[in-house]
Design an enzyme around this catalytic site. Structure first.
Site, PDB file in Angstrom:
ATOM      1  N   LYS A  10       0.830  -1.181   0.120  1.00 14.05           N
ATOM      2  CA  LYS A  10       0.102   0.040  -0.026  1.00 14.05           C
ATOM      3  C   LYS A  10       0.832   1.435   0.065  1.00 14.05           C
ATOM      4  O   LYS A  10       2.184   1.142   0.026  1.00 14.05           O
ATOM      5  CB  LYS A  10      -1.072  -0.056   1.256  1.00 14.05           C
ATOM      6  CG  LYS A  10      -1.882  -1.116   1.040  1.00 14.05           C
ATOM      7  CD  LYS A  10      -3.017  -0.833   2.249  1.00 14.05           C
ATOM      8  CE  LYS A  10      -4.043  -2.255   2.343  1.00 14.05           C
ATOM      9  NZ  LYS A  10      -5.049  -1.909   3.382  1.00 14.05           N
ATOM     10  N   PHE A  58     -15.448   3.383   7.259  1.00 11.62           N
ATOM     11  CA  PHE A  58     -14.002   3.789   6.754  1.00 11.62           C
ATOM     12  C   PHE A  58     -14.022   3.688   5.182  1.00 11.62           C
ATOM     13  O   PHE A  58     -12.788   4.000   4.737  1.00 11.62           O
ATOM     14  CB  PHE A  58     -13.159   2.978   7.492  1.00 11.62           C
ATOM     15  CG  PHE A  58     -13.369   1.420   7.359  1.00 11.62           C
ATOM     16  CD1 PHE A  58     -12.982   0.459   6.139  1.00 11.62           C
ATOM     17  CD2 PHE A  58     -14.036   0.546   8.291  1.00 11.62           C
ATOM     18  CE1 PHE A  58     -13.086  -0.771   6.114  1.00 11.62           C
ATOM     19  CE2 PHE A  58     -14.316  -0.862   7.921  1.00 11.62           C
ATOM     20  CZ  PHE A  58     -13.714  -1.584   7.178  1.00 11.62           C
ATOM     21  N   ARG A  86      -1.812 -14.186   5.255  1.00  8.96           N
ATOM     22  CA  ARG A  86      -2.716 -13.319   6.315  1.00  8.96           C
ATOM     23  C   ARG A  86      -2.030 -13.438   7.633  1.00  8.96           C
ATOM     24  O   ARG A  86      -2.029 -12.366   8.320  1.00  8.96           O
ATOM     25  CB  ARG A  86      -4.041 -13.595   6.419  1.00  8.96           C
ATOM     26  CG  ARG A  86      -4.678 -13.253   4.931  1.00  8.96           C
ATOM     27  CD  ARG A  86      -6.340 -13.587   5.012  1.00  8.96           C
ATOM     28  NE  ARG A  86      -7.030 -12.859   6.114  1.00  8.96           N
ATOM     29  CZ  ARG A  86      -7.500 -11.807   5.741  1.00  8.96           C
ATOM     30  NH1 ARG A  86      -7.162 -10.986   4.499  1.00  8.96           N
ATOM     31  NH2 ARG A  86      -8.165 -10.960   6.552  1.00  8.96           N
ATOM     32  N   THR A  92      -5.041  -6.588  11.051  1.00  9.75           N
ATOM     33  CA  THR A  92      -5.353  -5.502  10.414  1.00  9.75           C
ATOM     34  C   THR A  92      -5.192  -4.253  11.235  1.00  9.75           C
ATOM     35  O   THR A  92      -4.533  -3.520  10.651  1.00  9.75           O
ATOM     36  CB  THR A  92      -6.915  -5.480  10.404  1.00  9.75           C
ATOM     37  OG1 THR A  92      -7.550  -6.663   9.671  1.00  9.75           O
ATOM     38  CG2 THR A  92      -7.511  -4.318   9.263  1.00  9.75           C
ATOM     39  N   ARG A 103       2.712  -6.082   9.285  1.00  8.47           N
ATOM     40  CA  ARG A 103       2.183  -4.982   9.915  1.00  8.47           C
ATOM     41  C   ARG A 103       2.809  -4.480  11.158  1.00  8.47           C
ATOM     42  O   ARG A 103       2.684  -3.309  11.611  1.00  8.47           O
ATOM     43  CB  ARG A 103       0.446  -5.095   9.991  1.00  8.47           C
ATOM     44  CG  ARG A 103       0.212  -5.148   8.659  1.00  8.47           C
ATOM     45  CD  ARG A 103      -1.490  -5.598   8.771  1.00  8.47           C
ATOM     46  NE  ARG A 103      -2.116  -5.471   7.575  1.00  8.47           N
ATOM     47  CZ  ARG A 103      -3.113  -6.109   7.151  1.00  8.47           C
ATOM     48  NH1 ARG A 103      -3.676  -7.006   8.046  1.00  8.47           N
ATOM     49  NH2 ARG A 103      -3.963  -5.978   5.999  1.00  8.47           N
ATOM     50  N   ASN A 113      -2.034   0.454   6.573  1.00 12.22           N
ATOM     51  CA  ASN A 113      -1.495  -0.736   7.412  1.00 12.22           C
ATOM     52  C   ASN A 113      -0.769  -1.703   6.298  1.00 12.22           C
ATOM     53  O   ASN A 113      -0.640  -2.944   6.582  1.00 12.22           O
ATOM     54  CB  ASN A 113      -2.793  -1.493   7.879  1.00 12.22           C
ATOM     55  CG  ASN A 113      -3.677  -2.168   6.918  1.00 12.22           C
ATOM     56  OD1 ASN A 113      -3.742  -1.702   5.973  1.00 12.22           O
ATOM     57  ND2 ASN A 113      -4.689  -3.130   7.396  1.00 12.22           N
ATOM     58  N   HIS A 116      -2.311  -5.495   1.886  1.00 14.54           N
ATOM     59  CA  HIS A 116      -3.596  -6.216   1.855  1.00 14.54           C
ATOM     60  C   HIS A 116      -3.488  -7.585   1.191  1.00 14.54           C
ATOM     61  O   HIS A 116      -2.378  -7.714   0.353  1.00 14.54           O
ATOM     62  CB  HIS A 116      -4.514  -5.574   0.765  1.00 14.54           C
ATOM     63  CG  HIS A 116      -5.759  -6.284   0.459  1.00 14.54           C
ATOM     64  ND1 HIS A 116      -6.764  -6.111   1.074  1.00 14.54           N
ATOM     65  CD2 HIS A 116      -5.892  -7.211  -0.656  1.00 14.54           C
ATOM     66  CE1 HIS A 116      -7.832  -7.090   0.397  1.00 14.54           C
ATOM     67  NE2 HIS A 116      -7.200  -7.700  -0.684  1.00 14.54           N
TER      68      HIS A 116
HETATM   69  P1  CMP Z   1      -7.455  -4.423   4.038  1.00 16.61           P
HETATM   70  O1  CMP Z   1      -6.890  -5.990   4.632  1.00 16.61           O
HETATM   71  O2  CMP Z   1      -6.684  -3.940   2.899  1.00 16.61           O
HETATM   72  O3  CMP Z   1      -9.039  -4.452   4.006  1.00 16.61           O
HETATM   73  C1  CMP Z   1      -9.749  -3.370   4.237  1.00 16.61           C
HETATM   74  C2  CMP Z   1      -9.139  -2.167   4.809  1.00 16.61           C
HETATM   75  O4  CMP Z   1      -9.901  -1.351   5.567  1.00 16.61           O
HETATM   76  C3  CMP Z   1      -8.256  -3.002   5.983  1.00 16.61           C
HETATM   77  O5  CMP Z   1      -7.341  -3.472   5.294  1.00 16.61           O
HETATM   78  C4  CMP Z   1      -7.706  -1.568   6.678  1.00 16.61           C
HETATM   79  O6  CMP Z   1      -6.828  -0.821   6.213  1.00 16.61           O
HETATM   80  C5  CMP Z   1      -9.119  -0.717   6.590  1.00 16.61           C
HETATM   81  N1  CMP Z   1      -9.766  -0.333   7.768  1.00 16.61           N
HETATM   82  C6  CMP Z   1      -9.976   0.782   8.112  1.00 16.61           C
HETATM   83  N2  CMP Z   1     -10.630   0.610   9.236  1.00 16.61           N
HETATM   84  C7  CMP Z   1     -11.002  -0.601   9.634  1.00 16.61           C
HETATM   85  C8  CMP Z   1     -11.854  -1.302  10.383  1.00 16.61           C
HETATM   86  N3  CMP Z   1     -12.465  -0.993  11.600  1.00 16.61           N
HETATM   87  N4  CMP Z   1     -11.890  -2.732  10.354  1.00 16.61           N
HETATM   88  C9  CMP Z   1     -11.281  -3.480   9.233  1.00 16.61           C
HETATM   89  N5  CMP Z   1     -10.686  -2.495   8.263  1.00 16.61           N
HETATM   90  C10 CMP Z   1     -10.453  -1.237   8.564  1.00 16.61           C
END
Ligand code: CMP
Length: 139
Positions: A10, A58, A86, A92, A103, A113, A116
Site C-alpha cells: 500500500k 471507513f 494473512r 488488520t 504490519r 496498514n 492487503h
Molecule cells: P485490508 O486488508 O486492505 O481490507 C480493508 C481495509 O480497511 C483494511 O485492510 C484496513 O486498512 C481498512 N480499515 C480501516 N478501518 C477498519 C476497521 N475498523 N476494520 C477493518 N478494516 C479497516
C-alpha cells in the site's frame, strides 16, 4: 495445496521507499512473486476494488488512501498461500499485530496498514482477475 493470493503493497510503504523490505519478508517466508506491477489507482478503481466495504464507515478514507500514491500489486504463490500470507501480514490493526509480521514492522495505523491480502479462495480469484491478465502471470 499450492495456492495463489493477491497482495497489495500500500501507499504508506511505497511512499517511504520500503517496498523492497516488504518483498524481502515475503520471499523469506517462502512465497514466490509470480506477477508484480507498480501502478497508481484512480479513486474510482480503488472504490471498485473495495466495493465489499462500501457500507462501512471507513470506506471513503480507505479508497482515498489506496489511490493517494502508487501501489505494488502482486500475485504470491506457495502452499496455503492465502492463510499463510494473512498470518505473515499480521492483524488488520497494527497495534494487535504479532511481532515479526509485516504490519508490526511497517504499518502506521489501521488505515495505513502496509499490505492487503485476499481472505478466501473466491476473493483471491476475483482480486487476481481485477489486476492481472493470464499473460502477466508467469509462475
Ligand atoms: P485490508 O486488508 O486492505 O481490507 C480493508 C481495509 O480497511 C483494511 O485492510 C484496513 O486498512 C481498512 N480499515 C480501516 N478501518 C477498519 C476497521 N475498523 N476494520 C477493518 N478494516 C479497516
Amino acid at each position: 495445496m499450492i495456492e495463489k493470493t493477491l497482495s497489495i503493497i500500500k501507499p504508506d510503504v511505497t511512499r517511504r521507499n520500503l517496498t523492497g523490505k516488504v518483498n524481502a519478508m515475503i520471499e523469506s517466508d517462502g512465497f514466490r512473486v509470480v506477477a508484480q506491477k507498480r501502478i497508481k489507482l484512480t479513486l474510482k478503481q480503488a472504490e471498485k476494488f473495495y466495493e465489499v466495504h462500501a457500507n462501512k464507515p471507513f470506506y471513503k478514507d480507505l479508497c482515498e488512501f489506496l489511490s493517494s500514491e502508487s501501489v505494488v500489486v502482486q500475485i504470491l504463490e506457495k502452499e496455503n498461500a492465502i492463510a499463510d500470507y494473512r498470518r505473515l501480514m499480521g492483524a488488520t490493526n497494527p497495534s494487535n499485530a504479532d511481532k515479526g509480521t509485516i504490519r508490526s514492522e511497517f504499518a502506521i495505523s489501521i488505515d495505513q496498514n502496509s499490505v492487503h491480502g485476499s481472505d478466501s479462495p473466491e476473493a483471491a480469484a476475483n482480486e487476481i482477475a481485477f489486476f492481472f491478465s493470464g499473460i502477466e502471470i508467469v509462475g
